[in-house]
Design an enzyme around this catalytic site. Structure first.
Site, PDB file in Angstrom:
ATOM      1  N   SER A 140     -24.427  -3.718 -23.982  1.00  0.00           N
ATOM      2  CA  SER A 140     -23.287  -2.829 -24.161  1.00  0.00           C
ATOM      3  C   SER A 140     -22.114  -3.664 -24.636  1.00  0.00           C
ATOM      4  CB  SER A 140     -22.933  -2.150 -22.833  1.00  0.00           C
ATOM      5  OG  SER A 140     -21.655  -1.530 -22.878  1.00  0.00           O
ATOM      6  N   TYR A 153     -21.820  -1.428 -14.092  1.00  0.00           N
ATOM      7  CA  TYR A 153     -22.435  -1.355 -15.421  1.00  0.00           C
ATOM      8  C   TYR A 153     -22.114  -2.609 -16.226  1.00  0.00           C
ATOM      9  CZ  TYR A 153     -23.573   0.701 -20.006  1.00  0.00           C
ATOM     10  OH  TYR A 153     -24.101   0.954 -21.244  1.00  0.00           O
TER      11      TYR A 153
END
Length: 253
Positions: A140, A153
């Protein structure tokens, strides 16, 4: 001639979103794909749509060693080999770091980080047996920077990049290239769990993303295709940000 003619690729989180688009594109480019997911209905329907000669579905909880072992058996029994892996499965939870319960943090890490590790450990030996191939991990843009509200995350995606680099170093001698994609804001169910009307977030993207919009999952799939195909033959151990310019710097408002 497709870019993936003769290739067999296992894709996790393949029932929807980025994984679905990767599966569709890979089949269009000549690959045979094993779709892994925990969403059995959509996964089975997608495999049927793509065609029994080109696609199959297996229930795959990426946090389960047993499921990974079964997936490795399934792909080789069905298609004879596996020479590509896309570790796409992931989860996202929004929470302030100090308000994040331990079980929530560990659940995110279990899927995003441990799932990626288990996939590499289970499938890389089979890729080596096939003569080599590729692994693409989904990280990400939060794996290369911080972002408030997604601490678990971001931590897991930073770990995915470290794992990608180590795997690239250790697996190069087995003719396996390992890279990572780092998407920004992509229009998928994971990034919009509340089902907010895209029109409501359009202004946010216009202000924060230089290209003025959220990304599309098929755009991420195209990057994953590049890293899986021969076009990227001299690339390994690298993160590839695909974020519409979000992380490029400060833009005038």
């Amino acid at each position: 001639m497709g870019k993936l003619d003769g290739r067999v690729v296992l894709i996790t989180g393949a029932a929807r979103g980025q994984g679905e688009q990767e599966a569709r594109l890979f089949v269009a480019e000549g690959a045979k794909v094993l779709l892994g997911d925990v969403l059995d209905g959509p996964g089975e329907a997608l495999a049927k749509e793509l065609g029994e000669d080109r696609a199959a579905y297996v229930h795959l909880d990426v946090t389960s060693e047993d499921d990974w072992a079964a997936a490795g058996v399934a792909v080789t029994e069905r298609f004879g080999k596996v020479d590509g892996l896309v570790n796409n499965a992931g989860v996202l939870r929004f929470n302030a770091l100090l308000a994040t319960p331990l079980d929530e943090f560990l659940a995110v890490v279990s899927v995003n980080q441990t799932g990626c590790f288990l996939g590499i450990r289970a499938i890389a030996p089979k890729i080596a047996e096939a003569g080599g191939g590729t692994i693409v991990n989904t990280a990400s843009c939060t794996g290369v920077t911080g972002m408030a509200g997604v601490g678990a995350y971001a931590a897991s995606k930073h770990a995915v990049l470290g794992l990608t680099r180590v795997a690239a170093l250790e697996l190069a001698a087995r003719n396996i290239r390992v890279n990572a994609v780092c998407p920004g804001a992509i229009d998928t169910a994971m990034s919009n769990p509340e089902g907010v009307d895209p029109a409501a977030t359009a202004e946010l993207y216009r202000r924060s993303v230089p290209l003025g919009r959220a990304g599309r999952p098929e755009e991420v799939a195209a990057l994953v295709l590049f890293l899986t195909a021969g076009d990227s033959a001299y690339i390994t151990g690298q993160p590839f940000v695909i974020d519409g310019g979000w992380l490029a710097g400060v833009s005038p408002s």
